[in-house]
Design an enzyme around this catalytic site. Sequence first.
Site, short mmCIF file in Angstrom:
data_model
loop_
_atom_site.label_atom_id
_atom_site.label_comp_id
_atom_site.label_asym_id
_atom_site.label_seq_id
_atom_site.Cartn_x
_atom_site.Cartn_y
_atom_site.Cartn_z
N HIS A 59 -4.52 -70.87 -24.98
CA HIS A 59 -4.77 -70.90 -23.26
C HIS A 59 -6.19 -69.82 -23.20
O HIS A 59 -7.00 -70.46 -22.63
CB HIS A 59 -3.67 -70.40 -22.67
CG HIS A 59 -3.95 -70.26 -21.19
ND1 HIS A 59 -4.15 -71.40 -20.51
CD2 HIS A 59 -4.04 -69.23 -20.44
CE1 HIS A 59 -4.51 -71.01 -19.25
NE2 HIS A 59 -4.18 -69.65 -19.26
N ASP A 62 -0.40 -60.95 -17.35
CA ASP A 62 -1.50 -61.82 -16.87
C ASP A 62 -2.42 -60.79 -16.01
O ASP A 62 -2.16 -59.69 -15.91
CB ASP A 62 -0.79 -62.81 -16.11
CG ASP A 62 -1.64 -64.07 -15.86
OD1 ASP A 62 -2.83 -64.04 -16.33
OD2 ASP A 62 -1.41 -65.04 -15.26
C1 HEM Z 1 -5.66 -65.85 -19.06
C2 HEM Z 1 -1.29 -67.42 -18.16
C3 HEM Z 1 -2.86 -71.03 -15.51
C4 HEM Z 1 -7.42 -69.70 -16.57
C5 HEM Z 1 -4.29 -66.10 -19.17
C6 HEM Z 1 -3.48 -65.15 -19.65
C7 HEM Z 1 -1.99 -65.35 -19.32
C8 HEM Z 1 -2.23 -66.79 -18.49
C9 HEM Z 1 -0.77 -64.91 -20.00
C10 HEM Z 1 -3.92 -63.92 -20.54
C11 HEM Z 1 -3.81 -62.56 -19.66
C12 HEM Z 1 -5.24 -62.48 -19.12
O1 HEM Z 1 -6.37 -62.55 -19.85
O2 HEM Z 1 -5.44 -62.29 -17.84
C13 HEM Z 1 -1.25 -68.60 -17.50
C14 HEM Z 1 -0.16 -69.35 -16.99
C15 HEM Z 1 -0.52 -70.48 -16.27
C16 HEM Z 1 -2.06 -70.30 -16.11
C17 HEM Z 1 1.50 -69.09 -17.40
C18 HEM Z 1 0.09 -71.53 -15.47
C19 HEM Z 1 1.36 -71.42 -14.95
C20 HEM Z 1 -4.24 -71.06 -15.52
C21 HEM Z 1 -5.07 -71.96 -15.01
C22 HEM Z 1 -6.47 -71.59 -15.22
C23 HEM Z 1 -6.19 -70.39 -16.14
C24 HEM Z 1 -4.42 -73.32 -14.28
C25 HEM Z 1 -7.67 -72.26 -14.97
C26 HEM Z 1 -7.89 -73.68 -14.86
C27 HEM Z 1 -7.37 -68.53 -17.28
C28 HEM Z 1 -8.40 -67.79 -17.48
C29 HEM Z 1 -7.81 -66.61 -18.29
C30 HEM Z 1 -6.36 -66.82 -18.32
C31 HEM Z 1 -9.93 -68.33 -17.30
C32 HEM Z 1 -8.84 -65.40 -18.82
C33 HEM Z 1 -9.41 -65.93 -20.48
C34 HEM Z 1 -10.03 -64.71 -20.88
O3 HEM Z 1 -11.07 -64.05 -19.99
O4 HEM Z 1 -9.99 -64.33 -21.83
N1 HEM Z 1 -3.56 -67.09 -18.31
N2 HEM Z 1 -2.36 -69.06 -16.81
N3 HEM Z 1 -5.00 -70.15 -16.36
N4 HEM Z 1 -6.03 -68.10 -17.83
FE1 HEM Z 1 -4.29 -68.52 -17.39
#
Ligand code: HEM
Length: 485
Positions: free
Chosen positions: A345, A209
């Site tokens: 996601h 992440d």
């Molecule tokens: C990216 C996991 C909750 C928004 C990611 C990534 C993972 C991840 C593995 C890819 C790594 C990265 O690009 O940094 C999770 C898990 C969550 C969670 C397991 C809950 C337990 C959330 C929530 C939001 C969110 C609640 C917003 C409502 C984002 C965004 C990205 C991201 C904006 C980057 C997308 C990009 O710039 O390509 N998340 N996330 N995440 N997540 Fe989550």
Amino acid sequence: MSDQQPLPPTPAPALDLKNIQGDILSGLPKKTETFYFFEITDVTGFRTNLRDFVPVIKTVAQTLKDREAIDKHKKESGHGGHKPPTIPLVGVNIAFSHLGFAKLGIDDTKLVDTAFLSGQRQDAQTLGDKGTLDGDKFVPDWDAPFKQDIHGVFVVAGDSHVTVDRKVQLIEQRFKVGTPTASISKIVSIVGDVRPGDQDGHEHFGYLDGVSNPAIIGFDKNPPPGPAPVRPGVLLLGQDGDEDKDGRDPWMADGSFLVFRQLFQNVPEFDEFVNTNRLQLPGLSAKEGADLFGARLVGRWKSGAPIDLTPFFDDPELADDPLRNNNFHFTAERDFQKLCPFAAHIRKTLPRADLEDLGFSIENRRIARRGIQFGPELTRAEKQQKKTLLGRGLLFVSYQSSIVNGFQFIQQSWANNANFPFGEQTPETPGLDPIIGQSGDAPRGLMSGVNPNTPATTVDLKDVWVIPRGGEYFFSPSIKALRET
Ligand code: HEM
């Protein structure tokens, strides 16, 4: 559109880095972090205590110095020295809810943000959280502390529990917690920890992440190739890019909205889902088929490599290369979901060319994520029973200059919207974000694009593996504003 080369350095910062709280732009460095939620019990006492406490609050300028010291230490310990693995550094930030400002008698209406002004508990139904109706009032299924009125939060991040706990004790001394002259009382403190060993930086489902966060024009000197850097006002109020800049009160400048969510993760159940639905493709072992299916839910492999660039096999070298690991735009596949499902996601939460090619800007949807994991590693009993027995998950934190445009929009209009990304590019409905998409008590429905060879194939997202159990919206003011409180 596709920028293969690193972008040229951006101009020198016009930002006052001594006036901005450290977590917003650079992230307080952390191995562990305590969120100390409080209620203000004595307004006059609190104002006095806070003024004395302001010098303790870590600014962006100081955070950058800490980061330099950590990098230096890492390099030196890498050369066979006998140095301890970390240096004892800790940072404190503070933020207030709308109820906190109301208690202090501070008029925050020009913060404008309707989500902030109503508070997250009132917003829970909009976010898709489960709950019950009490008359016409929605009561989310949250843990008890988040059903109370929270006025503020101290964010304390550091290298170890010893240094962080010491700082928490200092906070309690300065605000006289537990004494007859206390100005605050503790509602709850929640501790997050980065995961041990090779899972450092990985969330509990196992995916790396914190790879993609917005680069900020004038702050990030050499932004790597990828989504365009954003104007500072996307994160900071009163700066260029803040849509409500002209309507603010002066004290709001250089502050940022902090969204906190406690998200529990049912890891054994998620693993079981991934394993049951593993892709059976020629040349893939059972494990590779499961890894591929999981990667299609997230949009990145566990290493962090984006499936848009490496759709069939993980590529840890690509994952480790900052010049490549965020340089993709979902452009080559507008009509299919061959490389990355629309609902994955990272595609739901930052659709890149899916919107940009239709003429929409994604700049004001960018958020800076600063979360940390909580809870223990999986136990043997949980692995055997394929059942969550202990609470674990993500303490989600994001900063943005508008909750309505940022976090709330991403969760409600993208992650929870089965038809997004919209438009003619797909004959199949994309489905909810399989990781964070919420649908209240309704079924989560089907997600398409799970099989790269037959993108129309769907999977039923019947379970939910990320369960929100509390949160609040806060505002993290500038240092000047804190001094004048
Ligand atoms: C990216 C996991 C909750 C928004 C990611 C990534 C993972 C991840 C593995 C890819 C790594 C990265 O690009 O940094 C999770 C898990 C969550 C969670 C397991 C809950 C337990 C959330 C929530 C939001 C969110 C609640 C917003 C409502 C984002 C965004 C990205 C991201 C904006 C980057 C997308 C990009 O710039 O390509 N998340 N996330 N995440 N997540 Fe989550």
